[in-house]
Design an enzyme around this catalytic site. Structure first.
Site, short mmCIF file in Angstrom:
data_model
loop_
_atom_site.label_atom_id
_atom_site.label_comp_id
_atom_site.label_asym_id
_atom_site.label_seq_id
_atom_site.Cartn_x
_atom_site.Cartn_y
_atom_site.Cartn_z
N HIS A 1 -15.23 7.37 -7.02
CA HIS A 1 -14.05 7.00 -7.73
C HIS A 1 -13.21 8.30 -7.56
O HIS A 1 -11.97 7.91 -7.12
CB HIS A 1 -14.26 6.88 -9.27
CG HIS A 1 -12.96 6.62 -9.84
ND1 HIS A 1 -12.61 5.56 -10.18
CD2 HIS A 1 -12.08 7.66 -10.50
CE1 HIS A 1 -11.54 5.29 -11.00
NE2 HIS A 1 -11.35 6.61 -11.36
N ASP B 1 -9.16 8.58 -6.26
CA ASP B 1 -8.04 8.86 -7.03
C ASP B 1 -7.34 10.24 -6.09
O ASP B 1 -6.19 10.26 -6.38
CB ASP B 1 -8.72 9.66 -8.14
CG ASP B 1 -8.68 8.55 -9.18
OD1 ASP B 1 -8.16 7.44 -9.16
OD2 ASP B 1 -9.25 8.98 -10.23
N HIS C 1 -1.69 11.44 -8.38
CA HIS C 1 -2.94 12.25 -8.93
C HIS C 1 -2.90 13.84 -8.52
O HIS C 1 -3.84 14.48 -8.83
CB HIS C 1 -4.36 11.63 -8.64
CG HIS C 1 -4.27 10.32 -9.27
ND1 HIS C 1 -5.55 10.04 -10.17
CD2 HIS C 1 -3.58 9.21 -9.15
CE1 HIS C 1 -5.29 8.94 -10.61
NE2 HIS C 1 -4.28 8.36 -10.37
N HIS D 1 4.11 6.15 -11.76
CA HIS D 1 2.71 6.31 -11.43
C HIS D 1 2.02 4.92 -11.37
O HIS D 1 1.38 4.85 -10.50
CB HIS D 1 1.95 7.02 -12.54
CG HIS D 1 0.70 7.65 -12.19
ND1 HIS D 1 0.15 8.70 -12.11
CD2 HIS D 1 -0.55 7.08 -12.11
CE1 HIS D 1 -1.08 8.96 -11.63
NE2 HIS D 1 -1.62 7.65 -11.69
N HIS E 1 -9.64 13.49 -12.95
CA HIS E 1 -9.21 12.08 -12.09
C HIS E 1 -8.08 12.59 -11.21
O HIS E 1 -7.39 11.80 -10.69
CB HIS E 1 -8.86 10.94 -13.08
CG HIS E 1 -9.76 10.39 -13.76
ND1 HIS E 1 -10.40 8.92 -13.24
CD2 HIS E 1 -11.03 10.79 -14.44
CE1 HIS E 1 -11.37 8.82 -13.86
NE2 HIS E 1 -11.81 9.82 -14.67
N HIS F 1 -9.34 1.18 -5.70
CA HIS F 1 -10.68 1.69 -5.70
C HIS F 1 -11.49 0.83 -5.01
O HIS F 1 -12.58 1.42 -4.32
CB HIS F 1 -11.07 2.06 -7.26
CG HIS F 1 -10.43 3.16 -7.58
ND1 HIS F 1 -10.73 4.48 -7.35
CD2 HIS F 1 -9.75 3.39 -8.62
CE1 HIS F 1 -10.24 5.43 -7.92
NE2 HIS F 1 -9.53 4.95 -8.84
N ASP G 1 -13.05 5.04 -14.62
CA ASP G 1 -12.28 4.89 -15.47
C ASP G 1 -12.45 4.32 -16.83
O ASP G 1 -11.75 4.52 -17.90
CB ASP G 1 -11.13 4.04 -14.68
CG ASP G 1 -10.00 4.63 -13.85
OD1 ASP G 1 -9.93 6.12 -14.13
OD2 ASP G 1 -9.55 4.18 -13.02
N ASP H 1 -0.31 3.09 -8.43
CA ASP H 1 -1.34 2.77 -8.66
C ASP H 1 -1.85 1.34 -8.18
O ASP H 1 -2.66 1.03 -7.93
CB ASP H 1 -1.71 2.98 -10.17
CG ASP H 1 -2.28 4.39 -10.32
OD1 ASP H 1 -2.58 5.29 -9.43
OD2 ASP H 1 -2.43 4.62 -11.57
N TRP I 1 -5.59 4.77 -9.42
CA TRP I 1 -5.36 3.58 -8.62
C TRP I 1 -6.06 2.49 -9.45
O TRP I 1 -6.90 2.89 -10.03
CB TRP I 1 -6.28 3.81 -7.44
CG TRP I 1 -6.06 4.81 -6.31
CD1 TRP I 1 -6.81 5.76 -5.72
CD2 TRP I 1 -4.68 4.40 -5.52
NE1 TRP I 1 -6.03 6.17 -4.59
CE2 TRP I 1 -4.82 5.51 -4.22
CE3 TRP I 1 -3.67 3.91 -5.21
CZ2 TRP I 1 -4.07 5.89 -3.41
CZ3 TRP I 1 -2.75 3.86 -4.16
CH2 TRP I 1 -2.88 4.88 -3.34
N ARG J 1 -13.95 7.52 -18.89
CA ARG J 1 -13.14 8.40 -19.50
C ARG J 1 -12.72 7.87 -20.96
O ARG J 1 -12.15 8.68 -21.59
CB ARG J 1 -12.03 8.74 -18.56
CG ARG J 1 -11.12 7.62 -18.53
CD ARG J 1 -10.26 7.65 -17.09
NE ARG J 1 -9.05 8.63 -17.28
CZ ARG J 1 -8.16 9.00 -16.55
NH1 ARG J 1 -7.91 8.32 -15.60
NH2 ARG J 1 -7.03 9.83 -16.69
ZN LIG Z 1 -9.30 7.56 -11.96
#
Ligand SMILES: [Zn+2]
Ligand SMILES: *[C@@H]1O[C@H](CO)[C@@H](O)[C@H](O)[C@H]1NC(C)=O
Ligand SMILES: *[C@@H]1O[C@H](CO)[C@@H](O)[C@H](O)[C@H]1NC(C)=O
Length: 293
Positions: A125, A129, A135, A158, A80, A26, A65, A162, A21, A68
């Site tokens: 988060h 997701d 996801h 995707h 995620h 988020h 995000d 998002d 997202w 990561r």
């Molecule tokens: Zn994420």
């Protein structure tokens, strides 16, 4: 997770916006949750995060995000999503043993980070997701490898789920855009089109069994891969511009999933902080009028 999927995901690590997202989604999930957590939960979270202003959960909602893509945070990349190895559009399903993978997934991450309270940022988060249908899908790396056209430009399936479709709905991606979206979705929860369904959104929520709880959320979300994301299969979404009829059919599901995510996040945080879901309720009561308790 298969090696092929893992390699493809590693390549995509250079495209930070492609796998989650977006910021708008988020932040909106977190702002909706802020509207429904109890006062005790709000103080608890503000203390942990050391933020007391009116975006205290939303401010940290995209931290995972960024993290990561750092070397210290690369371990968290598989957390995620859960790559459902099902067969859309004819069959959608999520199986924890089959799909979670040795490196963990969004369901085991919700379990692990529910058990350690310093991980509040991750929970805020990941509950977002897990509500994005792609996801919860392995096919074509959760749709990242499905090339589509959006508003005349090349894009991927995707990414439009998002980011493009939420931003088209709201008209931007700033915190104030998220605040206005959260306000309108919260009003649908309180007294609009979601008000009679919202109790059902919490069916099966159980802090003592986070895997079953999060698998319920993943299963709801994955079902939209067959019904809405690609009801006629991959080749159908590769044709034409999705900024049209496709958007019209997708946006009610996106709004529903953002609203559910925020409401469930509030309940989950209340459970972690206080042991009870104790959501604030705003409703018409014939004796006292409109009240929030
Ligand atoms: Zn994420
Ligand atoms: C709230 O505080 C955080 C942390 O200081 C800050 O990053 C954020 O921008 C603030 N939000 C608003 C709306 O002022
Ligand atoms: C959860 O914790 C277990 C046990 O420590 C670990 O093996 C697993 O990789 C973790 N998974 C996630 C997604 O954090």
């Amino acid at each position: 997770m298969s090696f092929t999927t893992f390699s493809a995901l590693s390549l995509l690590a250079s495209l930070p916006s492609a796998l989650a997202w977006g910021t708008l989604g988020h932040e909106t999930v977190a702002l909706i949750a802020q509207n429904y957590v109890s006062d005790d939960t709000a103080s608890w979270a503000q203390g942990i995060l050391d933020i007391t202003n009116d975006t205290y959960l939303a401010t940290v909602s995209t931290w995972a995000d960024s993290y990561r893509y750092t070397s210290a945070g690369s371990f968290s990349e598989p957390y995620h999503f859960i790559d459902a190895n099902d067969d859309p559009p004819s069959s959608c399903n999520v199986d924890y043993d089959r799909d979670c993978g040795d490196g963990g997934c969004v369901v085991s991450a919700i379990q692990n980070y529910t058990q350690v309270d310093y991980a509040l940022r991750f929970i805020i988060h990941f509950v977002g997701d897990i509500h994005q249908p792609l996801h919860d899908e392995a096919l074509e790396v959760g749709g990242n490898d499905i090339d589509v056209t959006w508003d005349g430009d090349d894009n991927n399936l995707h990414h439009i789920w998002d980011t493009e479709m939420p931003e088209k709905k709201v008209g931007g991606y700033t915190m104030s855009d998220a605040q206005s979206w959260a306000k309108s979705l919260s009003s649908e929860i309180d007294s609009g089109s979601y008000s009679s369904d919202k109790d059902g959104w919490l069916d099966g929520i159980d802090l003592s069994d986070p895997v079953t709880t999060a698998m319920g959320w993943a299963t709801d979300s994955n079902a939209y891969v067959c019904s809405t994301v690609m009801p006629d299969g991959v080749s159908a979404v590769e044709k034409g511009d999705l900024d049209g009829d496709y958007y019209d059919s997708a946006i009610p599901i996106i709004e529903l999933q953002i609203a559910r995510a925020g409401y469930r996040l509030a309940a989950w945080l209340n459970l972690i902080a206080t042991g009870e879901t104790s959501l604030k309720i705003c409703e018409m009561d014939l004796t006292v009028g409109f009240f929030c308790g």
